[in-house]
Design a protein around this motif. Structure first.
Motif, mmCIF file in Angstrom:
data_model
loop_
_atom_site.group_PDB
_atom_site.id
_atom_site.type_symbol
_atom_site.label_atom_id
_atom_site.label_comp_id
_atom_site.label_asym_id
_atom_site.label_seq_id
_atom_site.Cartn_x
_atom_site.Cartn_y
_atom_site.Cartn_z
ATOM 1 N N ILE A 158 0.829 -1.208 0.000
ATOM 2 C CA ILE A 158 0.000 0.000 0.000
ATOM 3 C C ILE A 158 0.864 1.259 0.000
ATOM 4 O O ILE A 158 0.544 2.258 -0.651
ATOM 5 N N SER A 159 1.981 1.219 0.725
ATOM 6 C CA SER A 159 2.850 2.401 0.823
ATOM 7 C C SER A 159 3.622 2.672 -0.460
ATOM 8 O O SER A 159 4.214 3.740 -0.616
ATOM 9 N N GLY A 160 3.661 1.712 -1.373
ATOM 10 C CA GLY A 160 4.417 1.873 -2.607
ATOM 11 C C GLY A 160 5.860 1.442 -2.497
ATOM 12 O O GLY A 160 6.636 1.603 -3.433
ATOM 13 N N ALA A 161 6.251 0.879 -1.348
ATOM 14 C CA ALA A 161 7.638 0.485 -1.149
ATOM 15 C C ALA A 161 8.049 -0.644 -2.083
ATOM 16 O O ALA A 161 9.234 -0.810 -2.381
ATOM 17 N N LEU A 162 7.078 -1.424 -2.568
ATOM 18 C CA LEU A 162 7.378 -2.548 -3.459
ATOM 19 C C LEU A 162 6.964 -2.263 -4.899
ATOM 20 O O LEU A 162 6.874 -3.174 -5.720
ATOM 21 N N GLY A 163 6.705 -1.000 -5.196
ATOM 22 C CA GLY A 163 6.290 -0.617 -6.538
ATOM 23 C C GLY A 163 4.900 -0.012 -6.545
ATOM 24 O O GLY A 163 4.141 -0.145 -5.578
ATOM 25 N N SER A 164 4.583 0.664 -7.615
ATOM 26 C CA SER A 164 3.290 1.334 -7.697
ATOM 27 C C SER A 164 2.173 0.334 -7.968
ATOM 28 O O SER A 164 2.378 -0.705 -8.603
ATOM 29 N N LEU A 165 0.970 0.660 -7.475
ATOM 30 C CA LEU A 165 -0.200 -0.181 -7.667
ATOM 31 C C LEU A 165 -1.276 0.575 -8.422
ATOM 32 O O LEU A 165 -1.375 1.805 -8.325
ATOM 33 N N SER A 166 -2.078 -0.173 -9.155
ATOM 34 C CA SER A 166 -3.244 0.426 -9.783
ATOM 35 C C SER A 166 -4.295 0.682 -8.711
ATOM 36 O O SER A 166 -4.174 0.234 -7.568
ATOM 37 N N GLY A 167 -5.342 1.389 -9.086
ATOM 38 C CA GLY A 167 -6.401 1.674 -8.119
ATOM 39 C C GLY A 167 -7.031 0.413 -7.560
ATOM 40 O O GLY A 167 -7.236 0.279 -6.347
ATOM 41 N N ASP A 168 -7.332 -0.548 -8.438
ATOM 42 C CA ASP A 168 -7.940 -1.806 -7.988
ATOM 43 C C ASP A 168 -6.980 -2.610 -7.115
ATOM 44 O O ASP A 168 -7.389 -3.236 -6.133
ATOM 45 N N GLN A 169 -5.683 -2.610 -7.479
ATOM 46 C CA GLN A 169 -4.705 -3.333 -6.678
ATOM 47 C C GLN A 169 -4.566 -2.715 -5.291
ATOM 48 O O GLN A 169 -4.455 -3.424 -4.290
ATOM 49 N N HIS A 170 -4.583 -1.388 -5.242
ATOM 50 C CA HIS A 170 -4.490 -0.696 -3.949
ATOM 51 C C HIS A 170 -5.696 -1.043 -3.079
ATOM 52 O O HIS A 170 -5.558 -1.325 -1.870
ATOM 53 N N THR A 171 -6.884 -1.050 -3.686
ATOM 54 C CA THR A 171 -8.098 -1.403 -2.935
ATOM 55 C C THR A 171 -8.028 -2.841 -2.433
ATOM 56 O O THR A 171 -8.384 -3.133 -1.291
ATOM 57 N N GLY A 172 -7.557 -3.749 -3.292
ATOM 58 C CA GLY A 172 -7.441 -5.145 -2.893
ATOM 59 C C GLY A 172 -6.456 -5.336 -1.752
ATOM 60 O O GLY A 172 -6.720 -6.082 -0.809
ATOM 61 N N ALA A 173 -5.297 -4.664 -1.839
ATOM 62 C CA ALA A 173 -4.297 -4.770 -0.770
ATOM 63 C C ALA A 173 -4.832 -4.207 0.538
ATOM 64 O O ALA A 173 -4.596 -4.758 1.612
ATOM 65 N N ALA A 174 -5.579 -3.111 0.450
ATOM 66 C CA ALA A 174 -6.163 -2.519 1.661
ATOM 67 C C ALA A 174 -7.179 -3.460 2.288
ATOM 68 O O ALA A 174 -7.258 -3.578 3.516
ATOM 69 N N SER A 175 -7.948 -4.158 1.448
ATOM 70 C CA SER A 175 -8.924 -5.110 1.957
ATOM 71 C C SER A 175 -8.235 -6.283 2.658
ATOM 72 O O SER A 175 -8.663 -6.722 3.732
ATOM 73 N N ILE A 176 -7.139 -6.788 2.063
ATOM 74 C CA ILE A 176 -6.384 -7.876 2.691
ATOM 75 C C ILE A 176 -5.832 -7.429 4.038
ATOM 76 O O ILE A 176 -5.904 -8.149 5.037
ATOM 77 N N SER A 177 -5.285 -6.215 4.067
ATOM 78 C CA SER A 177 -4.730 -5.694 5.317
ATOM 79 C C SER A 177 -5.809 -5.562 6.387
ATOM 80 O O SER A 177 -5.596 -5.919 7.556
ATOM 81 N N ASP A 178 -6.979 -5.060 6.001
ATOM 82 C CA ASP A 178 -8.079 -4.900 6.958
ATOM 83 C C ASP A 178 -8.523 -6.246 7.523
ATOM 84 O O ASP A 178 -8.781 -6.385 8.728
ATOM 85 N N GLU A 179 -8.634 -7.260 6.648
ATOM 86 C CA GLU A 179 -9.077 -8.570 7.112
ATOM 87 C C GLU A 179 -8.025 -9.238 7.995
ATOM 88 O O GLU A 179 -8.360 -9.909 8.980
ATOM 89 N N ALA A 180 -6.728 -9.052 7.657
ATOM 90 C CA ALA A 180 -5.669 -9.604 8.504
ATOM 91 C C ALA A 180 -5.676 -8.937 9.877
ATOM 92 O O ALA A 180 -5.513 -9.594 10.903
ATOM 93 N N ARG A 181 -5.892 -7.614 9.888
ATOM 94 C CA ARG A 181 -5.950 -6.891 11.158
ATOM 95 C C ARG A 181 -7.155 -7.352 11.974
ATOM 96 O O ARG A 181 -7.080 -7.512 13.190
ATOM 97 N N ARG A 182 -8.281 -7.568 11.290
ATOM 98 C CA ARG A 182 -9.477 -8.050 11.993
ATOM 99 C C ARG A 182 -9.220 -9.434 12.586
ATOM 100 O O ARG A 182 -9.604 -9.720 13.724
ATOM 101 N N GLY A 183 -8.568 -10.311 11.810
ATOM 102 C CA GLY A 183 -8.246 -11.635 12.328
ATOM 103 C C GLY A 183 -7.318 -11.564 13.534
ATOM 104 O O GLY A 183 -7.495 -12.288 14.518
ATOM 105 N N LEU A 184 -6.331 -10.669 13.481
ATOM 106 C CA LEU A 184 -5.412 -10.514 14.604
ATOM 107 C C LEU A 184 -6.138 -9.975 15.831
ATOM 108 O O LEU A 184 -5.890 -10.420 16.959
ATOM 109 N N ASN A 185 -7.041 -9.025 15.617
ATOM 110 C CA ASN A 185 -7.826 -8.504 16.742
ATOM 111 C C ASN A 185 -8.691 -9.588 17.367
ATOM 112 O O ASN A 185 -8.854 -9.658 18.588
ATOM 113 N N LEU A 186 -9.258 -10.447 16.520
ATOM 114 C CA LEU A 186 -10.065 -11.560 17.021
ATOM 115 C C LEU A 186 -9.220 -12.508 17.874
ATOM 116 O O LEU A 186 -9.632 -12.938 18.956
#
Length: 405
Positions: free
Chosen positions: A197-225
């Motif tokens: 998401i930060s661009g440290a591994l290269g630029s992302l398209s809009g859809d890729q950025h949204t997908g990565a953000a969704s993965i991050s949110d779900e991983a964070r939710r799983g960790l909180n659980l």
């Protein structure tokens, strides 16, 4: 790989060649078994024998594969060959697998199969709480199934004598062990997606950025659980130790409100905080108090109306410091209040998928308040919304004080 240092296969009723399906004794159906043996013929025979009795079987041929399966499943039975892998690597034995199984399936029946001296292996097996050691030498299908059935019956009788409280503690401990195993990969997923998401591994398209953000949110939710479950498990088993000190509760709440300002502003919600006119000191464990306040504020923001309002106040009443959080959301029925204070229950439907919680937050808040000698109340006024009150013992107590902040 069939090893010359283990029992030779025989004939007829011998376990090496006998018909598992025709010779097996009655075993309880509906169980889940782990079979670990690097001899595929022997492992296949055990699989056929157990599956013929209606038992679900998972087979591993190495320590690594067995440890992976033990982390993924809760097993009722584990049949583990003592010697796994090449003879020049003796350090990794079936006892390593037994240890892994005990960690995630503490109530499993664990049996080690060996071609070595029973006594030699038994001494080592005691350390990892193996239930039985069976020699492969001359072992027949009839003898094996009878031994397994007897071991299962002894285990059933032992569990019955120990009672449901013991079994519940075993299940809770098993879940806690699994939760610990899942934390590391979830943290790794979060770090990698945040790097994307930060661009440290290269630029992302809009859809890729949204997908990565969704993965991050779900991983964070799983960790909180997972963290919520571990917190609750520690409380339920009385292994949470308080380290209380004198703290100004009003100042703690002010810091907590400040941490929610940006999120509230993004939703168009205003947070109004009232400042008390009297000291609001209590002896509390600061990290645990914050753990109790987080789900209360999370729920208020989650269920508050768009462009709504949250009122936060502190007051002193009846020798207690009372934290009160009110939101203008849809409110709760009386039966909903009872449900949200029990683990793994929902009081209603979250307003959006992004607002999903763990279902444990308010339960943890209530238990933490009780550990501090207080309690938690939830109510819905007639004019709507929900009010949560967290009561903490005032320090030092002030007699006759009833001041609303």
């Amino acid at each position: 790989m069939r090893r010359t240092d283990e029992a030779p296969t025989g004939t007829g009723d011998d376990l090496g060649l006998g018909s598992a399906e025709s010779r097996s004794a009655a075993l309880p159906a509906g169980l889940t078994a782990l079979v670990v043996d690097d001899d595929p013929d022997f492992a296949g025979l055990l699989r056929r024998l157990l599956e013929g009795q209606g038992i679900e079987v998972h087979v591993a041929e190495s320590v690594a594969d067995a440890e992976a399966l033990s982390a993924a499943y809760i097993f009722d039975i584990a049949l583990i060959d003592y010697r796994l892998g090449p003879a020049d690597q003796p350090a990794r034995t079936g006892l390593h697998v037994a240890t892994a199984v005990r960690r995630t399936s503490p109530n499993a029946l664990v049996i080690v199969l060996t071609g070595y001296s029973d006594r030699v292996v038994a001494r080592e097996a005691i350390r990892v709480r193996v239930d039985d050691v069976i020699s492969k030498a001359g072992l027949t299908v009839t003898e094996f199934t009878r031994t397994l059935a007897e071991s299962l019956e002894r285990k059933r009788q032992r569990d019955t004598q120990l009672g449901p409280a013991y079994l519940e503690s075993v299940v809770n401990q098993s879940l806690a062990n699994v939760a610990h195993e899942l934390r590391s990969p979830l943290v790794s997923i979060m770090r990698q997606t945040e790097a994307l998401i930060s661009g440290a591994l290269g630029s992302l398209s809009g859809d890729q950025h949204t997908g990565a953000a969704s993965i991050s949110d779900e991983a964070r939710r799983g960790l909180n659980l997972i963290n919520a479950h571990l917190d609750l498990n520690r409380i339920e088993h009385r292994i949470t130790r308080l380290e209380p000190a004198e703290h100004d509760v009003a100042a703690i709440l002010a810091d907590e409100v400040e941490s929610y300002t940006a999120r509230a502003a993004a939703k168009g919600v205003s947070i109004n905080r009232s400042t008390p006119s009297v000291p609001t000191v209590a002896r509390v464990d600061l990290p645990k108090l914050r753990s109790a306040l987080n789900p209360i504020m999370d729920n208020a923001l989650k269920y508050c109306r768009e462009r709504g309002r949250i009122d936060v106040a502190v007051r002193v009443q009846d020798e207690h410091v009372v934290i009160e959080v009110h939101d203008d959301g849809p409110g709760m029925r009386a039966d909903d209040v009872d449900r949200v204070l029990r683990p793994d229950t929902w009081g209603g439907t979250a307003p959006s998928p992004r607002a999903r919680g763990t279902g444990l937050g308010l339960t943890i808040a209530r238990r933490f308040s009780e550990l501090h000698g207080g309690h938690l109340e939830i109510g819905s006024p007639r004019d709507g919304g929900t009010t949560v009150r967290l009561w903490l013992r005032q320090y030092p107590p002030t007699e006759g004080t009833d001041d609303v902040g």
